[in-house]
Design a protein around this motif. Structure first.
Motif, PDB file in Angstrom:
ATOM      1  N   LEU A  65      67.329  28.479  17.749  1.00  0.00           N
ATOM      2  CA  LEU A  65      67.445  29.931  17.643  1.00  0.00           C
ATOM      3  C   LEU A  65      67.528  30.307  16.181  1.00  0.00           C
ATOM      4  O   LEU A  65      68.128  29.578  15.392  1.00  0.00           O
ATOM      5  CB  LEU A  65      68.730  30.400  18.339  1.00  0.00           C
ATOM      6  CG  LEU A  65      68.921  29.936  19.784  1.00  0.00           C
ATOM      7  CD1 LEU A  65      70.298  30.338  20.288  1.00  0.00           C
ATOM      8  CD2 LEU A  65      67.839  30.534  20.675  1.00  0.00           C
ATOM      9  N   GLY A  71      65.914  23.150  13.456  1.00  0.00           N
ATOM     10  CA  GLY A  71      65.882  24.590  13.626  1.00  0.00           C
ATOM     11  C   GLY A  71      64.532  25.085  14.135  1.00  0.00           C
ATOM     12  O   GLY A  71      63.716  24.304  14.644  1.00  0.00           O
ATOM     13  N   ALA A 108      61.959  26.166  12.634  1.00  0.00           N
ATOM     14  CA  ALA A 108      60.810  25.793  11.794  1.00  0.00           C
ATOM     15  C   ALA A 108      59.790  26.924  11.632  1.00  0.00           C
ATOM     16  O   ALA A 108      58.626  26.783  12.023  1.00  0.00           O
ATOM     17  CB  ALA A 108      60.128  24.531  12.356  1.00  0.00           C
ATOM     18  N   ASP A 168      58.048  27.839   9.289  1.00  0.00           N
ATOM     19  CA  ASP A 168      56.844  27.495   8.503  1.00  0.00           C
ATOM     20  C   ASP A 168      55.711  26.937   9.360  1.00  0.00           C
ATOM     21  O   ASP A 168      54.547  27.014   8.968  1.00  0.00           O
ATOM     22  CB  ASP A 168      57.207  26.496   7.369  1.00  0.00           C
ATOM     23  CG  ASP A 168      57.969  25.267   7.858  1.00  0.00           C
ATOM     24  OD1 ASP A 168      58.636  25.339   8.924  1.00  0.00           O
ATOM     25  OD2 ASP A 168      57.910  24.230   7.184  1.00  0.00           O
TER      26      ASP A 168
HETATM   27  P1  NAD Z   1      64.324  23.636  10.344  1.00  0.00           P
HETATM   28  O1  NAD Z   1      64.934  22.468  11.039  1.00  0.00           O
HETATM   29  O2  NAD Z   1      63.841  24.731  11.207  1.00  0.00           O
HETATM   30  O3  NAD Z   1      63.103  23.128   9.438  1.00  0.00           O
HETATM   31  C1  NAD Z   1      63.235  22.196   8.363  1.00  0.00           C
HETATM   32  C2  NAD Z   1      61.879  21.500   8.113  1.00  0.00           C
HETATM   33  O4  NAD Z   1      61.625  20.568   9.185  1.00  0.00           O
HETATM   34  C3  NAD Z   1      60.705  22.457   8.107  1.00  0.00           C
HETATM   35  O5  NAD Z   1      59.766  22.041   7.158  1.00  0.00           O
HETATM   36  C4  NAD Z   1      60.117  22.336   9.495  1.00  0.00           C
HETATM   37  O6  NAD Z   1      58.729  22.595   9.571  1.00  0.00           O
HETATM   38  C5  NAD Z   1      60.414  20.878   9.844  1.00  0.00           C
HETATM   39  N1  NAD Z   1      60.611  20.696  11.297  1.00  0.00           N
HETATM   40  C6  NAD Z   1      61.706  21.067  12.027  1.00  0.00           C
HETATM   41  N2  NAD Z   1      61.520  20.765  13.311  1.00  0.00           N
HETATM   42  C7  NAD Z   1      60.301  20.191  13.411  1.00  0.00           C
HETATM   43  C8  NAD Z   1      59.547  19.678  14.504  1.00  0.00           C
HETATM   44  N3  NAD Z   1      60.014  19.684  15.780  1.00  0.00           N
HETATM   45  N4  NAD Z   1      58.320  19.172  14.257  1.00  0.00           N
HETATM   46  C9  NAD Z   1      57.835  19.139  13.005  1.00  0.00           C
HETATM   47  N5  NAD Z   1      58.484  19.616  11.925  1.00  0.00           N
HETATM   48  C10 NAD Z   1      59.722  20.140  12.132  1.00  0.00           C
HETATM   49  O7  NAD Z   1      65.420  24.183   9.309  1.00  0.00           O
HETATM   50  P2  NAD Z   1      65.475  25.551   8.491  1.00  0.00           P
HETATM   51  O8  NAD Z   1      64.089  25.890   7.993  1.00  0.00           O
HETATM   52  O9  NAD Z   1      66.561  25.372   7.542  1.00  0.00           O
HETATM   53  O10 NAD Z   1      65.926  26.656   9.541  1.00  0.00           O
HETATM   54  C11 NAD Z   1      65.045  27.585  10.162  1.00  0.00           C
HETATM   55  C12 NAD Z   1      65.839  28.469  11.148  1.00  0.00           C
HETATM   56  O11 NAD Z   1      66.381  27.651  12.202  1.00  0.00           O
HETATM   57  C13 NAD Z   1      67.033  29.192  10.528  1.00  0.00           C
HETATM   58  O12 NAD Z   1      67.037  30.518  11.035  1.00  0.00           O
HETATM   59  C14 NAD Z   1      68.246  28.459  11.041  1.00  0.00           C
HETATM   60  O13 NAD Z   1      69.359  29.303  11.212  1.00  0.00           O
HETATM   61  C15 NAD Z   1      67.753  27.975  12.404  1.00  0.00           C
HETATM   62  N6  NAD Z   1      68.441  26.765  12.906  1.00  0.00           N
HETATM   63  C16 NAD Z   1      68.712  26.731  14.237  1.00  0.00           C
HETATM   64  C17 NAD Z   1      69.290  25.589  14.795  1.00  0.00           C
HETATM   65  C18 NAD Z   1      69.578  25.588  16.282  1.00  0.00           C
HETATM   66  O14 NAD Z   1      69.288  26.545  16.968  1.00  0.00           O
HETATM   67  N7  NAD Z   1      70.129  24.508  16.809  1.00  0.00           N
HETATM   68  C19 NAD Z   1      69.565  24.478  13.999  1.00  0.00           C
HETATM   69  C20 NAD Z   1      69.240  24.528  12.627  1.00  0.00           C
HETATM   70  C21 NAD Z   1      68.663  25.684  12.095  1.00  0.00           C
END
Ligand code: NAD
Length: 335
Positions: A70, A264, A266, A268
Protein backbone atom coordinates in the motif's frame (compact mmCIF):
# COMPACT_ATOMS: atom_id res chain seq x y z
CA UNK A 1 -12.98 -26.93 4.98
CA UNK A 2 -13.19 -23.75 2.92
CA UNK A 3 -11.44 -20.59 4.02
CA UNK A 4 -12.49 -17.07 3.05
CA UNK A 5 -9.60 -14.66 2.73
CA UNK A 6 -9.74 -10.90 2.61
CA UNK A 7 -7.81 -9.88 -0.50
CA UNK A 8 -6.35 -6.37 -0.68
CA UNK A 9 -4.96 -5.64 -4.15
CA UNK A 10 -3.28 -2.44 -3.00
CA UNK A 11 -1.38 0.22 -4.94
CA UNK A 12 1.34 0.44 -7.60
CA UNK A 13 2.42 -3.07 -8.60
CA UNK A 14 -0.02 -4.48 -6.00
CA UNK A 15 -2.86 -5.42 -8.39
CA UNK A 16 -0.37 -7.03 -10.82
CA UNK A 17 1.35 -9.28 -8.26
CA UNK A 18 -1.98 -10.12 -6.61
CA UNK A 19 -3.48 -11.24 -9.95
CA UNK A 20 -0.42 -13.46 -10.48
CA UNK A 21 -0.61 -14.86 -6.95
CA UNK A 22 -4.32 -15.65 -7.14
CA UNK A 23 -3.73 -17.27 -10.54
CA UNK A 24 -1.26 -19.70 -8.93
CA UNK A 25 -3.45 -20.30 -5.85
CA UNK A 26 -6.45 -21.03 -8.08
CA UNK A 27 -4.42 -23.64 -9.98
CA UNK A 28 -3.81 -25.38 -6.65
CA UNK A 29 -7.56 -26.03 -6.19
CA UNK A 30 -7.53 -25.36 -2.47
CA UNK A 31 -11.14 -24.23 -2.32
CA UNK A 32 -10.16 -20.77 -1.09
CA UNK A 33 -12.81 -18.05 -1.31
CA UNK A 34 -11.80 -14.42 -1.68
CA UNK A 35 -13.45 -11.29 -0.34
CA UNK A 36 -12.07 -8.15 -1.96
CA UNK A 37 -11.41 -5.10 0.22
CA UNK A 38 -9.72 -1.77 -0.47
CA UNK A 39 -6.91 -0.01 1.36
CA UNK A 40 -4.30 2.55 0.43
CA UNK A 41 -4.50 5.15 -2.34
CA UNK A 42 -7.11 3.18 -4.22
CA UNK A 43 -9.35 3.29 -1.11
CA UNK A 44 -8.71 7.02 -0.67
CA UNK A 45 -9.90 7.63 -4.24
CA UNK A 46 -12.94 5.34 -4.01
CA UNK A 47 -14.09 5.82 -0.42
CA UNK A 48 -12.33 8.97 0.81
CA UNK A 49 -10.22 7.15 3.39
CA UNK A 50 -7.05 5.06 3.32
CA UNK A 51 -8.36 2.29 5.53
CA UNK A 52 -12.15 2.00 5.30
CA UNK A 53 -14.16 0.40 8.11
CA UNK A 54 -15.50 -2.18 5.63
CA UNK A 55 -11.92 -3.43 5.15
CA UNK A 56 -11.34 -3.72 8.90
CA UNK A 57 -14.68 -5.52 9.24
CA UNK A 58 -13.76 -7.95 6.48
CA UNK A 59 -10.45 -8.84 8.15
CA UNK A 60 -12.17 -9.14 11.57
CA UNK A 61 -14.69 -11.56 10.09
CA UNK A 62 -12.33 -13.69 7.99
CA UNK A 63 -9.33 -13.44 10.35
CA UNK A 64 -6.98 -13.86 7.37
CA UNK A 65 -5.89 -11.30 4.80
CA UNK A 66 -3.55 -11.47 1.82
CA UNK A 67 -2.34 -7.96 1.20
CA UNK A 68 -0.42 -6.28 -1.60
CA UNK A 69 1.74 -3.26 -0.81
CA UNK A 70 0.00 0.00 0.00
CA UNK A 71 1.18 3.52 -0.68
CA UNK A 72 0.94 5.86 2.28
CA UNK A 73 0.76 9.41 0.89
CA UNK A 74 3.69 11.52 2.01
CA UNK A 75 2.74 14.47 4.20
CA UNK A 76 1.17 15.53 7.44
CA UNK A 77 -1.86 13.67 8.70
CA UNK A 78 -1.28 10.33 7.02
CA UNK A 79 -0.07 7.63 9.37
CA UNK A 80 1.18 4.40 7.82
CA UNK A 81 -1.68 2.07 6.94
CA UNK A 82 0.47 -0.95 7.72
CA UNK A 83 1.16 0.37 11.21
CA UNK A 84 -2.57 1.08 11.65
CA UNK A 85 -3.44 -2.48 10.66
CA UNK A 86 -0.87 -3.92 13.08
CA UNK A 87 -2.24 -1.79 15.92
CA UNK A 88 -5.90 -2.40 15.17
CA UNK A 89 -5.54 -6.18 15.13
CA UNK A 90 -2.69 -6.37 17.67
CA UNK A 91 -0.55 -8.28 15.14
CA UNK A 92 2.30 -8.79 17.56
CA UNK A 93 4.47 -11.21 15.59
CA UNK A 94 6.17 -10.18 12.37
CA UNK A 95 7.46 -13.42 10.90
CA UNK A 96 9.94 -13.12 8.04
CA UNK A 97 11.60 -16.19 6.56
CA UNK A 98 14.83 -15.86 4.55
CA UNK A 99 15.81 -18.88 2.51
CA UNK A 100 18.44 -19.28 -0.19
CA UNK A 101 17.04 -19.54 -3.71
CA UNK A 102 18.86 -20.61 -6.86
CA UNK A 103 19.67 -18.18 -9.70
CA UNK A 104 19.31 -14.96 -7.77
CA UNK A 105 21.97 -12.30 -7.27
CA UNK A 106 22.45 -13.56 -3.71
CA UNK A 107 25.89 -14.14 -2.19
CA UNK A 108 24.36 -17.23 -0.59
CA UNK A 109 22.58 -19.29 -3.27
CA UNK A 110 22.41 -22.10 -0.72
CA UNK A 111 22.75 -22.65 3.00
CA UNK A 112 20.55 -19.90 4.43
CA UNK A 113 17.25 -21.00 5.93
CA UNK A 114 16.23 -18.82 8.85
CA UNK A 115 13.18 -17.02 10.20
CA UNK A 116 13.22 -13.65 11.94
CA UNK A 117 10.46 -13.29 14.52
CA UNK A 118 10.16 -9.59 15.28
CA UNK A 119 8.07 -8.08 18.07
CA UNK A 120 5.68 -5.83 16.17
CA UNK A 121 3.86 -3.68 18.73
CA UNK A 122 6.34 -2.25 21.27
CA UNK A 123 9.79 -0.72 21.49
CA UNK A 124 10.93 2.26 19.48
CA UNK A 125 8.09 2.22 16.96
CA UNK A 126 5.06 3.10 19.05
CA UNK A 127 5.76 6.80 18.70
CA UNK A 128 5.17 7.23 22.43
CA UNK A 129 6.73 10.32 23.95
CA UNK A 130 8.05 11.39 20.57
CA UNK A 131 8.88 15.09 20.61
CA UNK A 132 11.41 17.68 19.59
CA UNK A 133 12.10 20.58 21.93
CA UNK A 134 10.96 24.04 20.91
CA UNK A 135 14.47 25.12 20.00
CA UNK A 136 14.86 22.00 17.83
CA UNK A 137 17.97 20.98 19.75
CA UNK A 138 16.68 17.91 21.57
CA UNK A 139 14.55 15.01 20.44
CA UNK A 140 13.10 12.34 22.72
CA UNK A 141 11.25 9.07 22.39
CA UNK A 142 10.01 6.59 24.96
CA UNK A 143 11.00 3.03 24.21
CA UNK A 144 8.65 0.79 26.13
CA UNK A 145 9.16 -2.96 26.51
CA UNK A 146 6.81 -5.05 28.62
CA UNK A 147 7.12 -8.47 30.20
CA UNK A 148 3.83 -9.47 28.57
CA UNK A 149 4.92 -8.31 25.10
CA UNK A 150 8.31 -9.99 25.40
CA UNK A 151 6.81 -13.19 26.79
CA UNK A 152 4.33 -13.66 23.95
CA UNK A 153 6.82 -12.99 21.15
CA UNK A 154 9.48 -15.30 22.57
CA UNK A 155 6.85 -17.98 23.19
CA UNK A 156 5.70 -17.54 19.59
CA UNK A 157 9.28 -18.15 18.40
CA UNK A 158 9.71 -21.32 20.47
CA UNK A 159 6.29 -22.66 19.47
CA UNK A 160 7.18 -21.95 15.84
CA UNK A 161 10.41 -23.94 16.30
CA UNK A 162 8.46 -26.91 17.67
CA UNK A 163 5.79 -26.71 14.98
CA UNK A 164 8.27 -26.51 12.11
CA UNK A 165 10.87 -28.93 13.47
CA UNK A 166 13.48 -26.21 13.84
CA UNK A 167 16.16 -26.77 16.45
CA UNK A 168 17.46 -23.45 17.69
CA UNK A 169 16.22 -20.02 18.77
CA UNK A 170 18.67 -17.11 18.97
CA UNK A 171 17.58 -14.28 21.27
CA UNK A 172 18.97 -11.02 19.87
CA UNK A 173 19.32 -8.09 22.27
CA UNK A 174 21.49 -5.17 23.45
CA UNK A 175 21.07 -5.74 27.18
CA UNK A 176 24.70 -4.80 27.87
CA UNK A 177 23.86 -1.15 27.09
CA UNK A 178 20.05 -0.87 27.06
CA UNK A 179 19.88 -2.45 30.48
CA UNK A 180 16.24 -1.69 31.29
CA UNK A 181 14.44 -2.33 27.99
CA UNK A 182 16.60 -4.91 26.26
CA UNK A 183 17.45 -6.26 29.71
CA UNK A 184 13.78 -7.02 30.45
CA UNK A 185 13.41 -8.65 27.03
CA UNK A 186 16.43 -10.88 27.66
CA UNK A 187 15.37 -11.82 31.21
CA UNK A 188 11.89 -12.74 29.96
CA UNK A 189 13.35 -14.70 27.05
CA UNK A 190 15.42 -16.77 29.49
CA UNK A 191 12.31 -17.59 31.53
CA UNK A 192 10.45 -18.73 28.42
CA UNK A 193 13.43 -20.66 27.01
CA UNK A 194 13.61 -22.70 30.23
CA UNK A 195 10.17 -24.06 29.41
CA UNK A 196 11.39 -25.46 26.07
CA UNK A 197 14.26 -27.79 26.97
CA UNK A 198 13.89 -29.56 23.60
CA UNK A 199 14.89 -26.40 21.67
CA UNK A 200 18.44 -25.05 21.84
CA UNK A 201 18.59 -21.39 22.80
CA UNK A 202 21.49 -18.97 22.50
CA UNK A 203 21.82 -15.24 23.08
CA UNK A 204 23.54 -12.75 20.82
CA UNK A 205 24.13 -9.01 20.96
CA UNK A 206 22.58 -7.27 17.97
CA UNK A 207 25.76 -5.77 16.50
CA UNK A 208 27.54 -9.11 16.62
CA UNK A 209 24.41 -10.71 15.09
CA UNK A 210 24.70 -8.43 12.04
CA UNK A 211 28.32 -9.43 11.52
CA UNK A 212 27.59 -13.12 12.05
CA UNK A 213 24.69 -12.95 9.58
CA UNK A 214 26.92 -11.56 6.87
CA UNK A 215 29.83 -13.95 7.64
CA UNK A 216 28.08 -17.20 8.58
CA UNK A 217 24.30 -17.01 8.13
CA UNK A 218 23.91 -20.79 8.10
CA UNK A 219 24.38 -20.86 11.90
CA UNK A 220 20.93 -19.27 12.41
CA UNK A 221 17.61 -21.07 12.57
CA UNK A 222 15.05 -18.80 14.31
CA UNK A 223 15.94 -15.30 15.50
CA UNK A 224 13.65 -13.57 18.00
CA UNK A 225 14.09 -9.92 18.82
CA UNK A 226 12.49 -6.57 19.60
CA UNK A 227 10.82 -4.27 17.07
CA UNK A 228 13.64 -1.99 15.81
CA UNK A 229 16.34 -4.69 15.75
CA UNK A 230 13.94 -7.08 14.01
CA UNK A 231 13.08 -4.53 11.34
CA UNK A 232 16.73 -4.01 10.46
CA UNK A 233 17.85 -7.65 10.78
CA UNK A 234 15.02 -8.98 8.64
CA UNK A 235 15.93 -6.61 5.78
CA UNK A 236 19.57 -7.63 6.13
CA UNK A 237 18.42 -11.26 5.83
CA UNK A 238 16.32 -10.45 2.74
CA UNK A 239 19.47 -8.98 1.20
CA UNK A 240 21.42 -12.15 1.98
CA UNK A 241 19.07 -14.32 -0.05
CA UNK A 242 18.38 -12.26 -3.14
CA UNK A 243 16.56 -9.08 -2.23
CA UNK A 244 13.07 -7.75 -1.79
CA UNK A 245 11.49 -9.57 -4.74
CA UNK A 246 11.80 -12.81 -2.77
CA UNK A 247 11.03 -11.64 0.77
CA UNK A 248 7.64 -12.42 2.31
CA UNK A 249 6.30 -11.46 5.72
CA UNK A 250 3.43 -12.39 8.01
CA UNK A 251 1.88 -10.21 10.69
CA UNK A 252 0.24 -12.50 13.18
CA UNK A 253 -2.00 -11.81 16.16
CA UNK A 254 -4.34 -13.86 18.30
CA UNK A 255 -7.45 -12.90 16.33
CA UNK A 256 -6.17 -12.10 12.84
CA UNK A 257 -3.20 -12.51 10.52
CA UNK A 258 -2.10 -10.56 7.45
CA UNK A 259 0.28 -12.02 4.85
CA UNK A 260 2.24 -9.86 2.44
CA UNK A 261 5.36 -9.14 0.45
CA UNK A 262 7.97 -7.16 2.35
CA UNK A 263 8.56 -4.76 -0.56
CA UNK A 264 6.54 -1.64 -1.29
CA UNK A 265 4.30 -0.61 -4.18
CA UNK A 266 7.28 0.03 -6.50
CA UNK A 267 5.80 3.06 -8.34
CA UNK A 268 8.81 3.11 -10.71
CA UNK A 269 7.70 -0.14 -12.39
CA UNK A 270 3.94 -0.06 -11.72
CA UNK A 271 1.76 -0.79 -14.75
CA UNK A 272 4.63 -2.31 -16.74
CA UNK A 273 3.73 -5.92 -15.88
CA UNK A 274 7.30 -6.77 -14.91
CA UNK A 275 7.08 -6.95 -11.09
CA UNK A 276 8.33 -10.14 -9.51
CA UNK A 277 5.33 -11.90 -7.92
CA UNK A 278 7.44 -14.27 -5.76
CA UNK A 279 7.43 -12.29 -2.51
CA UNK A 280 3.64 -12.19 -2.38
CA UNK A 281 3.47 -15.83 -3.51
CA UNK A 282 5.82 -16.80 -0.67
CA UNK A 283 3.59 -14.75 1.66
CA UNK A 284 0.67 -16.84 0.38
CA UNK A 285 2.78 -19.90 1.27
CA UNK A 286 3.07 -18.62 4.86
CA UNK A 287 -0.70 -18.15 4.80
CA UNK A 288 -1.22 -21.79 3.79
CA UNK A 289 1.04 -22.88 6.67
CA UNK A 290 -1.05 -20.73 9.01
CA UNK A 291 -4.28 -22.24 7.67
CA UNK A 292 -2.99 -25.71 8.52
CA UNK A 293 -2.02 -26.67 4.97
CA UNK A 294 1.77 -27.12 5.30
CA UNK A 295 1.95 -29.68 2.50
CA UNK A 296 0.25 -27.29 0.09
CA UNK A 297 2.59 -24.50 1.25
CA UNK A 298 5.56 -26.75 0.50
CA UNK A 299 4.11 -27.65 -2.91
CA UNK A 300 3.94 -23.95 -3.75
CA UNK A 301 7.49 -23.25 -2.52
CA UNK A 302 8.87 -26.22 -4.50
CA UNK A 303 7.20 -24.95 -7.68
CA UNK A 304 8.80 -21.52 -7.15
CA UNK A 305 12.25 -23.07 -6.59
CA UNK A 306 11.89 -25.32 -9.65
CA UNK A 307 10.95 -22.31 -11.80
CA UNK A 308 13.96 -20.35 -10.51
CA UNK A 309 16.21 -23.35 -11.19
CA UNK A 310 14.91 -23.63 -14.76
CA UNK A 311 15.22 -19.84 -15.23
CA UNK A 312 11.79 -20.08 -16.80
CA UNK A 313 10.21 -16.68 -17.48
CA UNK A 314 11.98 -14.95 -14.59
CA UNK A 315 11.23 -11.24 -14.24
CA UNK A 316 13.90 -8.62 -15.09
CA UNK A 317 14.91 -8.07 -11.43
CA UNK A 318 16.14 -11.69 -11.51
CA UNK A 319 17.89 -11.18 -14.84
CA UNK A 320 15.11 -12.77 -16.91
CA UNK A 321 12.95 -11.57 -19.77
CA UNK A 322 9.62 -12.83 -18.47
CA UNK A 323 6.79 -10.79 -17.01
CA UNK A 324 4.67 -10.98 -13.88
CA UNK A 325 2.01 -13.24 -15.35
CA UNK A 326 4.29 -15.44 -17.49
CA UNK A 327 6.45 -16.06 -14.40
CA UNK A 328 3.31 -17.01 -12.44
CA UNK A 329 2.21 -19.33 -15.23
CA UNK A 330 5.63 -20.98 -15.25
CA UNK A 331 5.30 -21.55 -11.49
CA UNK A 332 1.72 -22.85 -11.83
CA UNK A 333 2.88 -25.35 -14.48
CA UNK A 334 5.29 -26.91 -11.92
CA UNK A 335 2.80 -27.38 -9.07
P1 NAD B 1 9.70 -0.40 -2.89
O1 NAD B 1 9.90 -1.69 -2.16
O2 NAD B 1 8.35 -0.16 -3.42
O3 NAD B 1 10.75 -0.31 -4.10
C1 NAD B 1 12.17 -0.33 -3.93
C2 NAD B 1 12.84 -0.81 -5.24
O4 NAD B 1 12.61 -2.23 -5.38
C3 NAD B 1 12.25 -0.17 -6.48
O5 NAD B 1 13.27 0.04 -7.42
C4 NAD B 1 11.28 -1.20 -7.01
O6 NAD B 1 11.08 -1.17 -8.41
C5 NAD B 1 11.94 -2.52 -6.59
N1 NAD B 1 10.93 -3.57 -6.33
C6 NAD B 1 10.11 -3.66 -5.24
N2 NAD B 1 9.32 -4.73 -5.35
C7 NAD B 1 9.64 -5.33 -6.52
C8 NAD B 1 9.14 -6.48 -7.19
N3 NAD B 1 8.15 -7.26 -6.68
N4 NAD B 1 9.68 -6.81 -8.38
C9 NAD B 1 10.68 -6.08 -8.91
N5 NAD B 1 11.19 -4.97 -8.34
C10 NAD B 1 10.67 -4.60 -7.14
O7 NAD B 1 10.12 0.77 -1.88
P2 NAD B 1 9.88 2.34 -1.96
O8 NAD B 1 10.07 2.80 -3.38
O9 NAD B 1 10.70 2.90 -0.90
O10 NAD B 1 8.35 2.55 -1.55
C11 NAD B 1 7.30 2.79 -2.48
C12 NAD B 1 5.96 2.90 -1.72
O11 NAD B 1 5.66 1.65 -1.08
C13 NAD B 1 5.95 3.95 -0.61
O12 NAD B 1 4.71 4.64 -0.69
C14 NAD B 1 6.00 3.16 0.67
O13 NAD B 1 5.30 3.79 1.72
C15 NAD B 1 5.27 1.88 0.27
N6 NAD B 1 5.64 0.69 1.07
C16 NAD B 1 4.64 -0.17 1.39
C17 NAD B 1 4.93 -1.35 2.07
C18 NAD B 1 3.78 -2.27 2.41
O14 NAD B 1 2.65 -2.00 2.07
N7 NAD B 1 4.05 -3.39 3.06
C19 NAD B 1 6.24 -1.67 2.40
C20 NAD B 1 7.27 -0.78 2.02
C21 NAD B 1 6.95 0.40 1.34
Amino acid sequence: MTHTITVIRGDGIGPEIMAATLHVLDKMNLGLQYEEADAGLVALEKHGELLPKATLDSISKNKIALKSPLTTPVGEGFSSINVQLRRHFDLYANVRPAKSFPNTKSRFPSGVDLITVRENTEGAYTGEGQQVSEDGETATLIQKITHKGSERIVRYAFDLARKTGRKKVTVVHKANILKSTSGLFLKTAREVAAQYPDIECNEMIVDNTCMQLVMKPEQFDIIVTTNLFGDIISDLCAGLVGGLGLAPGANIGTDAAIFEAVHGSAPDIAGKGIANPCALLLGAGQMLDHLGMPQEAERLRKAIVATLEARDNLTPDLGGTGNTMSFAEAIASRL
